[in-house]
Design a protein around this motif. Structure first.
Motif, mmCIF file in Angstrom:
data_model
loop_
_atom_site.group_PDB
_atom_site.id
_atom_site.type_symbol
_atom_site.label_atom_id
_atom_site.label_comp_id
_atom_site.label_asym_id
_atom_site.label_seq_id
_atom_site.Cartn_x
_atom_site.Cartn_y
_atom_site.Cartn_z
ATOM 1 N N THR A 110 -15.773 49.326 99.113
ATOM 2 C CA THR A 110 -16.026 48.348 100.176
ATOM 3 C C THR A 110 -17.117 48.891 101.088
ATOM 4 O OG1 THR A 110 -14.530 49.239 101.859
ATOM 5 C CG2 THR A 110 -13.544 47.829 100.181
ATOM 6 N N ASN A 111 -17.804 47.969 101.770
ATOM 7 C CA ASN A 111 -18.797 48.430 102.743
ATOM 8 C C ASN A 111 -18.082 48.836 104.028
ATOM 9 O OD1 ASN A 111 -18.115 45.889 103.662
ATOM 10 N ND2 ASN A 111 -20.212 45.222 104.048
ATOM 11 N N GLN A 112 -18.864 49.336 105.008
ATOM 12 C CA GLN A 112 -18.260 49.952 106.195
ATOM 13 C C GLN A 112 -17.360 49.017 106.984
ATOM 14 O OE1 GLN A 112 -21.570 51.876 108.262
ATOM 15 N NE2 GLN A 112 -20.316 53.720 108.328
ATOM 16 N N SER A 120 -18.506 66.693 102.115
ATOM 17 C CA SER A 120 -18.032 66.859 103.492
ATOM 18 C C SER A 120 -18.716 65.825 104.382
ATOM 19 C CB SER A 120 -18.324 68.277 104.000
ATOM 20 O OG SER A 120 -19.714 68.501 104.052
ATOM 21 N N LYS A 121 -18.074 65.527 105.528
ATOM 22 C CA LYS A 121 -18.559 64.446 106.404
ATOM 23 C C LYS A 121 -20.004 64.666 106.847
ATOM 24 C CE LYS A 121 -15.101 64.324 109.265
ATOM 25 N NZ LYS A 121 -13.761 64.090 109.809
ATOM 26 N N ASP A 122 -20.335 65.934 107.172
ATOM 27 C CA ASP A 122 -21.705 66.214 107.639
ATOM 28 C C ASP A 122 -22.654 66.479 106.473
ATOM 29 O OD1 ASP A 122 -20.874 68.643 106.718
ATOM 30 O OD2 ASP A 122 -21.221 69.739 108.584
ATOM 31 N N ALA A 123 -22.170 66.244 105.259
ATOM 32 C CA ALA A 123 -22.977 66.417 104.042
ATOM 33 C C ALA A 123 -23.545 67.822 103.910
ATOM 34 C CB ALA A 123 -24.097 65.382 103.985
ATOM 35 N N GLU A 182 -24.284 59.613 101.031
ATOM 36 C CA GLU A 182 -24.182 60.462 102.208
ATOM 37 C C GLU A 182 -24.088 59.546 103.426
ATOM 38 O OE1 GLU A 182 -26.839 63.974 102.364
ATOM 39 O OE2 GLU A 182 -27.458 63.153 104.295
ATOM 40 N N ALA A 183 -23.181 59.861 104.347
ATOM 41 C CA ALA A 183 -23.021 59.023 105.543
ATOM 42 C C ALA A 183 -24.275 59.094 106.399
ATOM 43 C CB ALA A 183 -21.811 59.496 106.345
ATOM 44 N N LEU A 199 -19.337 53.246 91.933
ATOM 45 C CA LEU A 199 -20.261 52.450 92.740
ATOM 46 C C LEU A 199 -19.972 52.667 94.217
ATOM 47 C CD1 LEU A 199 -17.880 50.256 93.084
ATOM 48 C CD2 LEU A 199 -19.053 48.977 91.316
ATOM 49 N N GLY A 200 -20.908 52.225 95.065
ATOM 50 C CA GLY A 200 -20.704 52.410 96.500
ATOM 51 C C GLY A 200 -21.822 51.789 97.312
ATOM 52 N N PHE A 201 -21.538 51.589 98.600
ATOM 53 C CA PHE A 201 -22.490 50.987 99.535
ATOM 54 C C PHE A 201 -23.151 52.051 100.395
ATOM 55 C CE2 PHE A 201 -19.418 47.588 98.755
ATOM 56 C CZ PHE A 201 -20.197 46.439 98.698
ATOM 57 N N CYS A 202 -24.435 51.851 100.663
ATOM 58 C CA CYS A 202 -25.161 52.685 101.616
ATOM 59 C C CYS A 202 -24.746 52.248 103.027
ATOM 60 C CB CYS A 202 -26.663 52.490 101.421
ATOM 61 S SG CYS A 202 -27.676 53.399 102.598
ATOM 62 N N SER A 203 -24.603 53.215 103.955
ATOM 63 C CA SER A 203 -24.139 52.843 105.299
ATOM 64 C C SER A 203 -25.280 52.488 106.247
ATOM 65 C CB SER A 203 -23.314 53.986 105.897
ATOM 66 O OG SER A 203 -24.107 55.150 106.026
#
Length: 395
Positions: free
Chosen positions: A229-231, A370-373, A328-329, A284-288
């Motif tokens: 899902t997207n953000q 990790s969150k901070d990539a 990556e966030a 698959l995934g969405f870019c934020s």
């Protein structure tokens, strides 16, 4: 004769091998009895080597990103520290391959699930088991994003939801076939579940009833493999062995876009059927930060689609199948791990390969970011988990 004697002292094979190796920047060391060995440099900082068989899954604790949990074919799961690979505790008691593992939203609990459907939850600080349950054969497992609630999909088509540790339980009955993948939407009130018969259901978690059901032409023509899902949870992306990725509005339950790989469509007639059959959407995934979606295929294609125009923006080729991808966030960088044992970073704006990380001698089966990539944690068929420090190139 003199010339022949001189030639005898020269080992052509060795020189050739050295030259080949230098071109690549590293030398392939042939391993006895291993076909297509992936020996080479090891870019990892930490190697966790307590598993004695393939390591299937990894998850990082969301609060501090300092702990990992891994599960493997050896029927074992371990919680360990990323900084030095030190074991904190073993999640003991599984009798089958541990295929799912993850921390709760606040990192206080860790859940592990094996193929037979035995789920266990531990309190991280006390290292004690606080809950266990035997469901049917396990397909997927996920923690709720904001509560100590665990969801799992099983081969009998059910999606289970438990409050942990008191064990209050709710089941969402799907069609009479495995619930192959699932994801809780960001609002925490709904979940999307994909099934082996190609149907997609969006469930109301409180009511326990489906809000939307996509089947027939709206659904997929083969088992679902992944869902994202997207953000803000307004859009859902589903992937299937039918090689399609479908963009679905979470509000209306309608398909608003369909993405197909161009490689399959434009495949030459030689073995055309085989090619499309052997390919599937794996991740698959969405870019934020941009209206982009990434789809990874078993044939090694990473496709970056523009959501606003629903067109293919870039196609990045891997030499072997993509197992998983993660965005990556906060950037347009997408990470892929593949069957060749390499993690790659791609710039989705240009389609350019930024860098890659090597170190595994077999396929990568799962990875986490990790969150901070700053860290990538991988698990592999070589029985190891590895921690890579990500050099952030100028982006």
């Amino acid at each position: 004769d003199d010339l022949a004697q001189e030639m005898e002292d020269v080992d052509f094979e060795e020189e050739e091998e050295e030259e080949e190796g230098n071109e690549e920047g590293w030398v392939l060391e042939p391993q006895e009895g291993v076909v297509g060995s992936m020996e080479g440099p090891d870019d990892s900082e930490v190697t966790f080597a307590l598993h004695s068989a393939s390591v299937f899954c990894v998850s990082l604790d969301p609060k501090t990103n300092t702990l990992a949990v891994t599960g493997g074919e050896d029927d074992k799961a371990f919680v360990w520290r990323l900084s030095d690979g030190e074991l904190l505790f073993e999640c003991a008691g599984h009798k089958d391959s541990v295929t799912c593992a993850g921390f709760s939203h606040d990192s206080t609990l860790v859940a592990t699930g094996d193929m037979s459907g035995l789920l266990k939850v531990w309190q991280v600080d006390t290292k004690e088991e606080v809950w266990s349950f035997e469901a049917g054969d396990l397909e997927w497992m996920e923690w709720h994003p904001r509560a100590p609630v665990l969801l799992a999909g099983t081969a009998d088509g059910n999606t289970w939801m438990w409050k942990v540790p008191n064990g209050d339980c709710k089941t969402f009955q799907g069609p009479n076939c495995p619930a192959t993948c699932g994801r809780v939407l960001p609002d925490g009130k709904r979940a999307v579940v994909g099934y082996e018969d190609g149907t997609i259901r969006i469930w109301d978690l409180k009511q326990g009833s489906p809000i939307h059901v996509l089947k027939g032409t709206e659904g997929h023509q083969g088992p679902l493999t992944c869902v994202a899902t997207n953000q803000d949870g307004s859009l859902i992306l589903t992937g299937s062995v039918d090689c399609q990725a479908k963009l679905v509005s979470a509000t209306t339950g309608k398909v608003v876009g369909v993405f197909r790989p161009e490689t399959v469509a434009s495949q030459p007639s030689v073995g055309e059927g085989e090619e499309s059959e052997s390919n599937s959407v794996e991740s698959l995934g969405f870019c934020s930060v941009m209206p982009l979606a990434a789809v990874g295929y078993l044939d090694g294609t990473l496709a970056i689609y523009d959501l606003s125009t629903q067109t293919l923006r870039h196609q990045c080729q891997h030499q072997s199948g993509i197992v998983q991808l993660l965005w990556e966030a906060g950037t347009a960088v997408v990470y892929t791990c593949s069957l060749d044992g390499i993690v790659r970073l791609w710039d989705a704006r240009t389609g350019r390969l930024l860098t890659d990380y090597r170190g595994h001698t077999a396929e990568i089966l799962d990875f986490a970011l990790s969150k901070d990539a700053s860290l990538v944690v991988t698990t592999s068929g070589d029985h190891k988990a590895k921690v890579f420090c990500v050099q952030r190139p100028d982006r």
